[in-house]
Scaffold this active site. Structure first.
Site, PDB file in Angstrom:
ATOM      1  CD  GLU A   1      42.703  48.077  42.021  1.00  0.00           C
ATOM      2  OE1 GLU A   1      42.912  47.052  41.347  1.00  0.00           O
ATOM      3  OE2 GLU A   1      41.591  48.461  42.362  1.00  0.00           O
TER       4      GLU A   1
ATOM      5  N   GLY B   1      44.133  38.488  45.081  1.00  0.00           N
ATOM      6  CA  GLY B   1      43.907  37.283  44.290  1.00  0.00           C
ATOM      7  C   GLY B   1      44.587  37.424  42.949  1.00  0.00           C
ATOM      8  CB  ALA B   2      44.252  37.878  39.961  1.00  0.00           C
ATOM      9  CG  MET B   3      46.484  44.275  39.316  1.00  0.00           C
ATOM     10  SD  MET B   3      45.112  45.173  40.109  1.00  0.00           S
ATOM     11  CE  MET B   3      44.806  46.431  38.880  1.00  0.00           C
ATOM     12  CD  GLU B   4      41.590  45.253  37.769  1.00  0.00           C
ATOM     13  OE1 GLU B   4      41.925  44.364  38.581  1.00  0.00           O
ATOM     14  OE2 GLU B   4      40.988  46.279  38.094  1.00  0.00           O
ATOM     15  CG  ASN B   5      48.341  44.714  36.116  1.00  0.00           C
ATOM     16  OD1 ASN B   5      48.131  45.596  36.919  1.00  0.00           O
ATOM     17  ND2 ASN B   5      48.793  43.520  36.461  1.00  0.00           N
TER      18      ASN B   5
ATOM     19  CD  GLU C   1      41.542  39.868  38.427  1.00  0.00           C
ATOM     20  OE1 GLU C   1      41.576  41.067  38.061  1.00  0.00           O
ATOM     21  OE2 GLU C   1      41.211  39.535  39.584  1.00  0.00           O
TER      22      GLU C   1
ATOM     23  CG  HIS D   1      38.482  44.001  36.371  1.00  0.00           C
ATOM     24  ND1 HIS D   1      37.558  44.922  36.815  1.00  0.00           N
ATOM     25  CD2 HIS D   1      38.898  43.326  37.474  1.00  0.00           C
ATOM     26  CE1 HIS D   1      37.421  44.792  38.137  1.00  0.00           C
ATOM     27  NE2 HIS D   1      38.212  43.834  38.561  1.00  0.00           N
TER      28      HIS D   1
ATOM     29  CD  GLU E   1      37.447  45.297  41.673  1.00  0.00           C
ATOM     30  OE1 GLU E   1      36.960  44.186  41.386  1.00  0.00           O
ATOM     31  OE2 GLU E   1      38.566  45.655  41.273  1.00  0.00           O
TER      32      GLU E   1
HETATM   33  N1  SER Z   1      41.515  44.872  41.172  1.00  0.00           N
HETATM   34  C1  SER Z   1      41.863  43.560  41.624  1.00  0.00           C
HETATM   35  C2  SER Z   1      40.717  42.648  41.388  1.00  0.00           C
HETATM   36  O1  SER Z   1      39.631  42.879  41.797  1.00  0.00           O
HETATM   37  C3  SER Z   1      42.291  43.552  43.047  1.00  0.00           C
HETATM   38  O2  SER Z   1      41.315  43.789  43.960  1.00  0.00           O
HETATM   39  O3  SER Z   1      40.848  41.685  40.753  1.00  0.00           O
HETATM   40 ZN    ZN Z   2      38.244  43.065  40.491  1.00  0.00          ZN
END
Ligand code: SER
Ligand code: ZN
Length: 677
Positions: free
Chosen positions: A145, A285-289, A322, A325, A344
């Site tokens: 992202e 911070g982190a990523m919601e893959n 996450e 998401h 978001e």
């Molecule tokens: N998509 C990620 C998150 O919001 C990075 O911004 O967790």
């Molecule tokens: Zn997010």
């Protein structure tokens, strides 16, 4: 517990803005929402093969392509990729049969549907951008992202192209015993040369920004979760071996979040496996893959002897964010990056409400408002002010902002208040059902809430398109003869870059009335026969409006903007005595805290004036008396009391003092703290 540092969303947005790339030699292009066009091609399936090597990784991508619009070539994104070969339906192309530059690969004259095979080489160890495929502490990981997948392979790297992915990873077994990607593991094996492989399949169509792979020598803790329909989901958290004793809190937080999303939104997890990987080098911070979240390790690792209460709360909230998401972002995603707040804003709102349910609701709300007021209000007042849904951008990475995240969450919160919790649930049910598997807009979100509730939010939509913080001025007048209390309210919003004139917003203003005995009165507006609840929402829609409540005895004090029902600056005409009364008695925790903070601001501003005038500083007795009352009130939730007794931050004070005098603000606050102590 300490005053929160800017939590979750903030960490994401600030960190992210550090790595925007300079486009030095190339003219930056402005991308406009108004220019949006749907993609000319669909990608139905992606089969990726990675021969992983830190120096040079070979990526083979097989794309099933389908034409959606006649007359346009296929232009795939790609960021400085080393192209090895391209083939269409098995036939290798000559170099003259396609066009390429540092950002794209263009193919004309394709059949209506075909399979494209593209082979590229990339260099993970040399990739210091923390975007695309890179190495961190000897392990491979990815961050795609917003537009970083194009650093891995040529692709339609835009969120409205959703495809099913299979991913095969091949790597040296000794160096990289763990091989992970999105979805479920469907096959694995060993090769003769000391390498091994794993093949992953993600059954849910997704945009490229949700792709992830991880390969390395990692330890894992395991647990399970049984979903509301009785399916068993394996939960795996991967960390470096020496951190294996610091994952327990993250695992508990994940299980709580999964349960909460079922209970609160009816959302069930969809794969058989959910993985979290903690890495030390991570921009956000982190990523919601999908199925494979990658985390900055500070949002996973905690042990009582090394982490603070704030760390624990931060982990709980980011793990939940996450996880949430998976529905608000992955199953239903954004049509384009102007819609970033679709996922978001909604997901921040969801994680805030989760934290409120897990901990103290009043304290959570106050902390979230603090983040908003100290960071977002300032953004909204400065040269970077932009709407929750921006109209244009040059570099999308610069739009991972407190406005898109935290003000976006406030906008969703207002919608939730406007339709009530049942109405909101009906609205989100409709949203998820209607748009599952689609890439949509903030407008689609609002429409689902409207349709499920027969509401009209045309004016409300201005919250998405107009930047700036509305300013409310409220005056109140009690009529002793009529026993009425009238609120006169005006709203204005200062110009922001590109928006000199603003239309009035639809603002939900939640109010209550406290009589002299400090009880909440049942509220009855003029013209309505029967008194109703003790807290209610006034709908502000015009520049000037007034509301008259009946049966209001003398000495009643209005409690305004309860729960901080809208992201506005509010100026009222309450006197100090009325505010001290609210500070001591308001049943709404936010308003009670707010009354105390206002008195603290007033006291501190007086001290700043004294400093500027060279007068000696003195502790205001009315303030210290009120402060002592809160201190002595042992019915209060201690977490709330701690907040109520905290002085406003220097950052927040700077909003009220022109010109900002950082030294005087610091001195004044320091004096008051010491004097109270
Ligand atoms: N998509 C990620 C998150 O919001 C990075 O911004 O967790
Ligand atoms: Zn997010």
């Amino acid at each position: 517990m300490t005053f929160p540092e800017p939590i979750a969303g903030m960490a994401r947005s600030y960190a992210h803005s550090l790595h925007h790339e300079s486009t030095m030699s190339e003219t930056p292009q402005t991308i406009r929402l108004a220019d949006y066009r749907p993609p000319a091609y669909a990608i139905d399936h992606v089969d990726l093969h990675f021969a992983l090597d830190p120096e040079t990784t070979r990526v083979t991508s097989r794309l099933k392509i389908r034409r959606l619009r006649e007359g346009e070539p296929l232009r795939l994104d790609g960021h400085y990729l080393e192209l090895i070969s391209v083939a269409v339906d098995g036939r290798p192309l000559e170099t003259g049969e396609y066009q390429r530059d540092n950002h794209s690969l263009t193919l004309a004259d394709l059949p209506d549907a075909c399979e494209l095979e593209i082979i590229t080489d990339i260099h993970p160890a040399a990739n210091t951008s923390l975007g695309g495929l890179y190495t961190s502490g000897g392990n491979f990981c990815t961050q795609c992202e917003a537009e970083e997948f194009r650093k891995i392979t040529h692709y339609l790297d835009r969120p409205d192209v959703m495809a099913r992915f299979t991913t095969t990873l091949v790597a040296d077994k000794a160096g990289y015993p763990v091989l992970l990607s999105n979805g479920n593991l469907i096959a694995s094996g060993e090769l003769d040369d000391g390498r091994h492989w794993a093949k992953w399949e993600d059954p849910f169509p997704k945009p490229s920004y949700l792709f992830a792979l991880v390969a390395g020598d990692l330890a894992r803790i395991e647990d399970t979760f049984t979903t509301m329909s009785g399916r068993r989901v394996d939960l795996h958290i991967y960390v470096q071996h020496h951190n294996i004793d610091k994952c327990e809190h993250a695992m508990r937080s994940l299980q709580k979040a999964m349960r909460w999303d079922e209970e609160t939104y009816g959302r069930e997890y969809d794969l058989d496996l959910y993985m979290i990987v903690a890495v030390d080098d991570f921009n956000m911070g982190a990523m919601e893959n999908k199925g494979l979240n990658v985390f900055n390790s500070r949002y996973v690792l905690a042990r009582p002897d090394t982490a603070t209460d704030a760390d624990y709360l931060g982990i709980e909230s980011v793990i939940a964010h996450e996880y949430f998401h998976n529905w608000s972002g992955n199953r239903v995603t954004c049509r384009d990056w102007f819609q970033l707040s679709l996922k978001e804003g909604f997901t921040v709102f969801r994680d805030q409400e989760f934290s409120a349910d897990m901990n103290s609701r009043g304290v959570q709300r106050i902390q979230d408002v603090n983040v908003l007021r100290t960071h977002q209000f300032r953004e909204d007042a400065g040269p970077m002010a932009h709407p929750v849904r921006p109209d244009s951008y040059v570099e999308i990475n610069n739009f991972y902002t407190v406005t898109v995240y935290n003000k976006g969450a406030e906008v969703v919160r207002m919608l939730a208040h406007l339709v009530g919790s049942e109405g909101f649930r009906k609205g989100t049910d409709l949203y998820f059902e209607r748009h599952d598997g689609q890439a949509v807009t903030t407008d689609d979100f609002v429409r689902a809430i409207e349709d499920a509730n027969n509401a009209d939010f045309s004016q409300f939509r201005l919250w998405y398109s107009q930047a700036g913080t509305p300013q409310l001025k409220v005056s109140h007048r009690h009529d002793t003869g009529q026993q009425t209390l009238t609120l006169n309210i005006t709203q204005t919003c200062a110009p922001t870059p590109g928006q000199s004139k603003k239309q009035p917003f639809h603002i939900p203003l939640t109010v209550g009335l406290l009589n002299a005995e400090s009880n909440d009165l049942p509220l009855c507006l003029e013209g309505e026969g029967v008194p109703g609840t003790t807290t209610r929402v006034l709908h502000l829609r015009e520049a000037t409006q007034s509301f008259t409540f009946t049966d209001v005895p003398a000495g009643t004090v209005p409690s305004l903007l309860r729960g901080f029902s809208a992201p506005v600056k509010l100026e009222d005409d309450l006197g100090d005595e009325q505010r001290y009364f609210l500070m001591a008695h308001d049943s709404d925790p936010f308003s009670r805290w707010e009354a105390g903070q206002k008195m603290a601001v007033k006291t501190l501003m007086g001290l700043v004036d004294d400093i500027h005038a060279g007068r000696p500083l003195q502790l205001d007795e009315a303030f210290s008396d009120a402060f002592a009352r809160t201190l002595a009130d042992d019915r209060l939730d201690p977490a709330f009391a701690a907040l109520a007794l905290g002085l406003p931050t220097e950052n927040y004070l700077a909003e009220f003092i022109q010109p900002i005098g950082p030294q005087a603000i610091h001195e004044a606050r320091d004096f008051l703290r010491r004097a109270l102590a």
